[in-house]
Design a protein around this motif. Structure first.
Motif, PDB file in Angstrom:
ATOM      1  N   GLU A   1      -6.527 -12.639   0.966  1.00  0.00           N
ATOM      2  CA  GLU A   1      -6.164 -11.906  -0.633  1.00  0.00           C
ATOM      3  C   GLU A   1      -4.877 -11.300  -1.084  1.00  0.00           C
ATOM      4  N   ALA A   2      -4.746 -11.380  -1.923  1.00  0.00           N
ATOM      5  CA  ALA A   2      -3.047 -11.207  -2.515  1.00  0.00           C
ATOM      6  C   ALA A   2      -3.455  -9.434  -3.102  1.00  0.00           C
ATOM      7  N   ILE A   3      -3.007  -8.902  -2.908  1.00  0.00           N
ATOM      8  CA  ILE A   3      -3.259  -7.726  -2.651  1.00  0.00           C
ATOM      9  C   ILE A   3      -1.851  -6.592  -3.727  1.00  0.00           C
ATOM     10  N   TYR A   4      -1.825  -7.201  -5.145  1.00  0.00           N
ATOM     11  CA  TYR A   4      -0.679  -6.655  -6.074  1.00  0.00           C
ATOM     12  C   TYR A   4      -1.435  -5.987  -7.664  1.00  0.00           C
ATOM     13  N   LYS A   5      -1.534  -4.803  -7.530  1.00  0.00           N
ATOM     14  CA  LYS A   5      -2.424  -4.412  -8.769  1.00  0.00           C
ATOM     15  C   LYS A   5      -2.219  -3.611 -10.145  1.00  0.00           C
ATOM     16  N   THR A   6      -0.716  -3.742  -9.863  1.00  0.00           N
ATOM     17  CA  THR A   6       0.102  -2.805 -10.645  1.00  0.00           C
ATOM     18  C   THR A   6       0.760  -3.723 -11.653  1.00  0.00           C
ATOM     19  N   GLY A   7       1.726  -2.844 -12.634  1.00  0.00           N
ATOM     20  CA  GLY A   7       3.151  -4.010 -13.411  1.00  0.00           C
ATOM     21  C   GLY A   7       3.881  -4.089 -12.905  1.00  0.00           C
ATOM     22  N   LEU A   8       3.956  -3.326 -11.737  1.00  0.00           N
ATOM     23  CA  LEU A   8       5.752  -3.495 -10.768  1.00  0.00           C
ATOM     24  C   LEU A   8       5.270  -4.532 -10.240  1.00  0.00           C
ATOM     25  N   ALA A   9       4.160  -4.702  -9.920  1.00  0.00           N
ATOM     26  CA  ALA A   9       3.526  -5.382  -8.723  1.00  0.00           C
ATOM     27  C   ALA A   9       3.559  -7.525  -9.431  1.00  0.00           C
ATOM     28  N   ALA A  10       3.385  -6.493 -10.662  1.00  0.00           N
ATOM     29  CA  ALA A  10       3.369  -7.920 -11.964  1.00  0.00           C
ATOM     30  C   ALA A  10       4.591  -8.928 -11.623  1.00  0.00           C
TER      31      ALA A  10
ATOM     32  N   ASP B   1      -9.676  -0.972   2.365  1.00  0.00           N
ATOM     33  CA  ASP B   1      -9.308  -1.799   1.136  1.00  0.00           C
ATOM     34  C   ASP B   1      -8.563  -3.009   1.543  1.00  0.00           C
ATOM     35  N   ALA B   2      -7.278  -2.830   1.494  1.00  0.00           N
ATOM     36  CA  ALA B   2      -6.083  -3.101   1.857  1.00  0.00           C
ATOM     37  C   ALA B   2      -6.434  -4.555   2.656  1.00  0.00           C
ATOM     38  N   ILE B   3      -6.768  -3.302   4.105  1.00  0.00           N
ATOM     39  CA  ILE B   3      -6.782  -3.961   5.169  1.00  0.00           C
ATOM     40  C   ILE B   3      -8.125  -5.215   4.893  1.00  0.00           C
ATOM     41  N   ARG B   4      -8.730  -4.447   5.217  1.00  0.00           N
ATOM     42  CA  ARG B   4      -9.734  -5.938   4.466  1.00  0.00           C
ATOM     43  C   ARG B   4      -9.788  -7.185   3.585  1.00  0.00           C
TER      44      ARG B   4
ATOM     45  N   LEU C   1       0.910  -0.940  -0.280  1.00  0.00           N
ATOM     46  CA  LEU C   1       0.141  -0.599   0.529  1.00  0.00           C
ATOM     47  C   LEU C   1       1.218   1.588   0.011  1.00  0.00           C
ATOM     48  N   LEU C   2       0.626   1.846  -0.888  1.00  0.00           N
ATOM     49  CA  LEU C   2       1.076   3.591  -0.963  1.00  0.00           C
ATOM     50  C   LEU C   2       0.642   3.851   0.330  1.00  0.00           C
ATOM     51  N   LYS C   3       1.628   5.055   1.276  1.00  0.00           N
ATOM     52  CA  LYS C   3       1.521   5.876   1.936  1.00  0.00           C
ATOM     53  C   LYS C   3       0.807   6.533   1.856  1.00  0.00           C
ATOM     54  N   ASP C   4       0.737   7.535   0.275  1.00  0.00           N
ATOM     55  CA  ASP C   4       0.062   8.467  -0.309  1.00  0.00           C
ATOM     56  C   ASP C   4      -1.884   7.655  -0.883  1.00  0.00           C
ATOM     57  N   ALA C   5      -2.313   6.701  -0.949  1.00  0.00           N
ATOM     58  CA  ALA C   5      -3.198   5.848  -0.842  1.00  0.00           C
ATOM     59  C   ALA C   5      -4.784   6.585  -0.138  1.00  0.00           C
ATOM     60  N   GLU C   6      -5.706   6.271  -1.372  1.00  0.00           N
ATOM     61  CA  GLU C   6      -6.863   6.681  -1.064  1.00  0.00           C
ATOM     62  C   GLU C   6      -7.692   5.878   0.282  1.00  0.00           C
ATOM     63  N   VAL C   7      -8.497   6.969   1.795  1.00  0.00           N
ATOM     64  CA  VAL C   7      -8.668   6.172   2.183  1.00  0.00           C
ATOM     65  C   VAL C   7      -9.070   4.828   2.443  1.00  0.00           C
TER      66      VAL C   7
END
Length: 223
Positions: A127-136, A118-121, A107-113
């Motif tokens: 569930e995995a939380i990797y959704k960007t090209g860099l994460a892939a 959603d990341a915590i839940r 999670l980026l520190k400047d992410a929306e609330v």
């Protein structure tokens, strides 16, 4: 989650303002409870032992012990705890190191609330939380080099073939979709998706979705 049960969250970051901001938001949620705050990695390990949080938001760069080292220690002793990396930059190296240490996402520190909540839940649900090209790219790198702390498929190798529907769901899991999103996309119920995900976990011998995705990448089963 049972009625009135709250997600126990531990926040580990050496920046006081970050902790204050995140703790305030978490405190407003009916389904979450902030059980502790740590300003360094060693404190995060100590508080995990004491409080047994469900989810940890873990900064990577901290004094005394880094977030990566703390995650490795936590995974050795409390592998059921889900850790989400907190980082300032969308950096592939950080994501890569975090995955190897056992993080279920970042999670980026400047992410929306809402993204943070959603990341915590999602982490709590496994569930995995990797959704960007860099994460892939980081996931592929892990798949090519192996998993150290959160060892993939350590219970049983994947010999059983997946059904066609399980293959479809596995692919959507690799894209980072939640169960409800998979259900909507494949025109099936969320309960059906949950059943398929459970069977996929059993066949892979994995405990959560992150491990399944990495194992699938390692075996060339998703793209």
């Amino acid at each position: 989650m049972q009625l009135n049960e709250k997600i126990k969250v531990l926040l580990a970051d050496d920046q006081t303002m970050i902790r204050q901001g995140f703790s305030y938001i978490i405190g407003l949620q009916a389904d979450m409870q902030l059980v502790g705050e740590a300003s360094n990695g060693q404190k995060a390990v100590d508080l995990t032992a004491e409080l047994r949080p469900d989810v940890i938001l873990m900064d990577i760069q901290m004094p005394v012990m880094s977030g990566i080292e703390a995650m490795q220690e936590i995974m050795r002793h409390w592998p059921e705890t889900k850790t989400v990396i907190l980082t300032t930059f969308d950096d592939q190296e950080y994501i890569y190191q975090g995955i190897r240490a056992g993080a279920v996402g970042y999670l980026l520190k400047d992410a929306e609330v809402e993204q943070m909540l959603d990341a915590i839940r999602s982490a709590f649900r496994g569930e995995a939380i990797y959704k960007t090209g860099l994460a892939a790219n980081a996931l592929l790198r892990v798949a090519n080099t192996g998993f150290t702390i959160a060892e993939i498929g350590n219970k049983s190798p994947l010999f059983d073939s997946l059904t066609e529907r399980e293959q479809q769901i596995l692919q959507e899991m690799a894209y980072g979709l939640r169960n409800d999103q998979i259900a909507q996309k494949l025109f099936i119920t969320e309960g059906t998706v949950k059943s398929h995900v459970h069977r996929i976990l059993q066949k892979f011998g994995c405990e959560d979705r992150t491990q399944v995705v990495v194992a699938a990448l390692r075996n060339g089963m998703v793209n």
